[in-house]
Scaffold this active site. Structure first.
Site, short mmCIF file in Angstrom:
data_model
loop_
_atom_site.label_atom_id
_atom_site.label_comp_id
_atom_site.label_asym_id
_atom_site.label_seq_id
_atom_site.Cartn_x
_atom_site.Cartn_y
_atom_site.Cartn_z
N ASP A 46 -27.28 -6.70 -19.23
CA ASP A 46 -27.38 -7.60 -20.48
C ASP A 46 -28.41 -6.73 -21.28
OD1 ASP A 46 -27.16 -10.38 -22.14
OD2 ASP A 46 -29.18 -9.43 -22.38
N TYR A 51 -32.63 -3.64 -28.39
CA TYR A 51 -33.41 -3.18 -27.16
C TYR A 51 -33.50 -1.57 -27.23
CZ TYR A 51 -32.24 -7.99 -25.32
OH TYR A 51 -32.05 -9.20 -25.26
N LYS A 76 -25.34 -6.99 -27.91
CA LYS A 76 -25.56 -7.81 -29.08
C LYS A 76 -25.74 -7.40 -30.38
CE LYS A 76 -28.22 -10.64 -25.46
NZ LYS A 76 -29.14 -9.39 -24.86
N HIS A 109 -26.98 -11.95 -32.11
CA HIS A 109 -28.21 -11.77 -31.30
C HIS A 109 -28.75 -13.39 -31.86
CE1 HIS A 109 -30.88 -9.27 -28.93
NE2 HIS A 109 -31.24 -10.51 -29.01
N SER A 232 -36.64 -6.76 -14.60
CA SER A 232 -37.67 -6.19 -13.80
C SER A 232 -37.40 -4.60 -13.58
CB SER A 232 -37.86 -6.76 -12.59
OG SER A 232 -39.03 -5.99 -11.88
N ARG A 237 -38.95 -6.21 -6.92
CA ARG A 237 -38.62 -7.46 -7.47
C ARG A 237 -37.19 -7.35 -7.98
NH1 ARG A 237 -43.52 -7.61 -11.74
NH2 ARG A 237 -45.24 -8.57 -10.48
N ASN A 241 -35.11 -10.55 -6.83
CA ASN A 241 -34.24 -11.52 -7.65
C ASN A 241 -32.81 -11.47 -7.44
OD1 ASN A 241 -36.86 -11.68 -9.12
ND2 ASN A 241 -36.31 -10.30 -10.70
N1 LIG Z 1 -30.67 -13.09 -26.33
C1 LIG Z 1 -32.10 -13.29 -26.45
O1 LIG Z 1 -32.61 -13.59 -27.75
C2 LIG Z 1 -33.01 -12.83 -25.50
C3 LIG Z 1 -32.61 -12.35 -24.29
N2 LIG Z 1 -33.18 -11.84 -23.08
C4 LIG Z 1 -32.50 -11.33 -21.98
O2 LIG Z 1 -32.99 -11.94 -20.79
C5 LIG Z 1 -33.50 -10.96 -19.96
C6 LIG Z 1 -34.51 -11.84 -19.27
O3 LIG Z 1 -35.50 -12.16 -20.08
P1 LIG Z 1 -36.97 -11.33 -20.06
O4 LIG Z 1 -37.62 -11.90 -21.50
O5 LIG Z 1 -37.03 -10.08 -19.81
O6 LIG Z 1 -38.00 -12.14 -19.10
P2 LIG Z 1 -37.90 -12.64 -17.54
O7 LIG Z 1 -37.97 -13.96 -17.64
O8 LIG Z 1 -36.60 -12.08 -16.72
O9 LIG Z 1 -39.08 -12.02 -17.20
C7 LIG Z 1 -39.48 -10.55 -16.80
C8 LIG Z 1 -40.81 -10.34 -16.60
O10 LIG Z 1 -41.26 -10.96 -15.44
C9 LIG Z 1 -41.36 -9.98 -14.42
N3 LIG Z 1 -40.69 -10.15 -13.14
C10 LIG Z 1 -39.35 -10.04 -13.01
N4 LIG Z 1 -39.29 -10.45 -11.82
C11 LIG Z 1 -40.25 -10.80 -11.15
C12 LIG Z 1 -40.49 -11.17 -9.94
N5 LIG Z 1 -39.69 -11.49 -8.71
N6 LIG Z 1 -41.85 -11.49 -9.57
C13 LIG Z 1 -42.68 -11.38 -10.62
N7 LIG Z 1 -42.40 -11.02 -11.73
C14 LIG Z 1 -41.25 -10.83 -11.98
C15 LIG Z 1 -41.28 -8.68 -14.83
O11 LIG Z 1 -42.09 -7.51 -14.57
P3 LIG Z 1 -41.56 -5.96 -14.48
O12 LIG Z 1 -40.64 -5.40 -15.18
O13 LIG Z 1 -42.97 -5.31 -14.45
O14 LIG Z 1 -41.29 -6.16 -12.90
C16 LIG Z 1 -41.30 -8.90 -16.49
O15 LIG Z 1 -42.72 -9.11 -16.89
C17 LIG Z 1 -33.85 -9.90 -21.02
O16 LIG Z 1 -34.25 -8.81 -20.33
C18 LIG Z 1 -32.80 -9.91 -22.02
O17 LIG Z 1 -31.71 -9.14 -21.28
C19 LIG Z 1 -34.52 -12.00 -23.21
C20 LIG Z 1 -35.17 -12.38 -24.35
C21 LIG Z 1 -34.44 -12.84 -25.61
O1 LIG Z 2 -35.04 -10.11 -26.47
C1 LIG Z 2 -34.37 -10.42 -27.29
O2 LIG Z 2 -33.00 -10.54 -27.15
C2 LIG Z 2 -34.89 -11.05 -28.46
O3 LIG Z 2 -34.12 -11.38 -29.32
C3 LIG Z 2 -36.29 -10.93 -28.80
O4 LIG Z 2 -36.85 -9.59 -28.79
C4 LIG Z 2 -36.82 -11.82 -29.86
O5 LIG Z 2 -36.30 -11.05 -30.80
C5 LIG Z 2 -38.14 -11.71 -30.12
O6 LIG Z 2 -39.00 -11.84 -29.07
C6 LIG Z 2 -38.88 -11.86 -31.39
O7 LIG Z 2 -40.18 -11.87 -31.32
#
Ligand SMILES: NC(=O)C1=CN([C@@H]2O[C@H](COP(=O)(O)OP(=O)(O)OC[C@H]3O[C@@H](n4cnc5c(N)ncnc54)[C@H](OP(=O)(O)O)[C@@H]3O)[C@@H](O)[C@H]2O)C=CC1
Ligand SMILES: O=C(O)C(=O)[C@@H](O)[C@H](O)C(=O)CO
Length: 277
Positions: A46, A51, A76, A109, A232, A237, A241
């Site tokens: 994803d 990004y 997106k 998005h 991650s 991790r 996961n």
């Molecule tokens: N459509 C939208 O608006 C959005 C979409 N997304 C999507 O969702 C995905 C996931 O969401 P995201 O915001 O990244 O957050 P997550 O909930 O996936 O958390 C990611 C964080 O948790 C840590 N982490 C991951 N696995 C573990 C584990 N097993 N134990 C402890 N810590 C862990 C990572 O650290 P580290 O990397 O340091 O290991 C990172 O800091 C994004 O990458 C993106 O693809 C996210 C936000 C908004």
């Molecule tokens: O991660 C995503 O996909 C997002 O849309 C986020 O970055 C979001 O735009 C945000 O965190 C804005 O503060």
């Protein structure tokens, strides 16, 4: 290790229920992180124009040597491209940057309710879909009232709605609306970027099962039927996961975790978020 199940979207396209998210993975680390996830066994990535790492995701996909048909890649449409022609051009650019032939899923998005009309944007995505260059199209961060407009005013029902979901934001209303209309829910920030991992309810279930708090939380999403893609950059991790399919939560565990809901967002409220870069 048991296989990741597929979910069949409303147009028959199959999506692996567990994927790998690359938000906040810096471009210079994205190829390596994505290759590592593919090596662990993930087949669903994803990403997003926002990004800044589509090129590197595409490099990893091409260099992995995995048959393109075995991979599922989502990107997106960024917020500056909601006008019809801009959306078409932005899709072309995403596909050119990824350089992987087609997208499996392309999403709006954010709805950006005060910026323009997302119905016009959706009609551009319908053209992309009809061209075959995106096998499915969907939305992200749409509230039920936004989805209602698409259902009433356009032809293609979104295949997915990607929204923030985790134990502190269980999103029952949006998920039920999606289920009623054949729109699969994708749960972003499934572990709330780590916020839920110290919750005593989750850690106590994890201790009992000999699993990590992240595994328990991700398993809760899987058993609810949502699609997840934790992020991650830490190999251990990424492996942890992925190991979600050799244990089950009881109905009691599921209810206890769902009861943690406090409607707490870590990200913006889609009704109020109108940011255009
Ligand atoms: N459509 C939208 O608006 C959005 C979409 N997304 C999507 O969702 C995905 C996931 O969401 P995201 O915001 O990244 O957050 P997550 O909930 O996936 O958390 C990611 C964080 O948790 C840590 N982490 C991951 N696995 C573990 C584990 N097993 N134990 C402890 N810590 C862990 C990572 O650290 P580290 O990397 O340091 O290991 C990172 O800091 C994004 O990458 C993106 O693809 C996210 C936000 C908004
Ligand atoms: O991660 C995503 O996909 C997002 O849309 C986020 O970055 C979001 O735009 C945000 O965190 C804005 O503060």
């Amino acid at each position: 290790m048991p296989a990741v199940p597929n979910i069949t979207l409303n147009n028959g396209v199959e999506i692996p229920q567990l994927g790998f998210g690359v938000f906040q993975v810096p471009p210079e680390k994205t190829k390596e992180a994505t290759l590592s996830a593919l090596d662990v066994g993930y087949r669903h990535i994803d990403t997003a124009e926002m990004y800044g790492n589509e090129k590197e995701v595409g490099q990893a996909v091409r260099e992995s040597g995995i048959d393109r048909a075995e991979l599922f890649v989502t990107s997106k449409l960024n917020n500056g491209f909601h006008a019809h022609d801009d959306a078409l051009a932005a899709f072309d650019q995403s596909l050119a940057d990824l350089d992987i032939g087609y997208l499996d899923l392309f999403l709006i998005h954010w709805p950006l309710p005060k910026v323009g009309d997302f119905v016009e944007t959706w009609k551009a995505l319908e053209e992309v879909y009809r061209s075959g260059r995106a096998k499915a199209i969907g939305v992200s961060n749409f509230q039920p009232h936004h989805l209602r407009r698409l259902l009433d005013e356009t032809d293609v029902v979104p295949a997915v709605n990607q929204i923030e979901v985790h134990p502190y934001l269980t999103q029952e209303t949006a998920r039920a609306f999606g289920a009623e209309h054949g729109i699969a829910t994708e749960a972003w920030s499934p572990i709330a970027q780590g916020l839920v991992l110290k919750d005593p309810v989750i850690t106590s279930i994890a201790d009992r099962l000999g699993k990590s708090a992240a595994q328990v939380t991700l398993r809760w999403h899987i058993q609810r039927g949502d699609i997840v893609f934790p992020k991650s950059v830490t190999r251990s991790r990424v492996e942890e996961n992925f190991a979600l399919f050799d244990f089950e939560l009881t109905e009691g565990d599921m209810s206890e975790i769902s009861a943690l809901n406090r409607d707490e967002r870590t990200g913006p409220n889609p009704d109020e978020f109108n940011y255009v870069p």
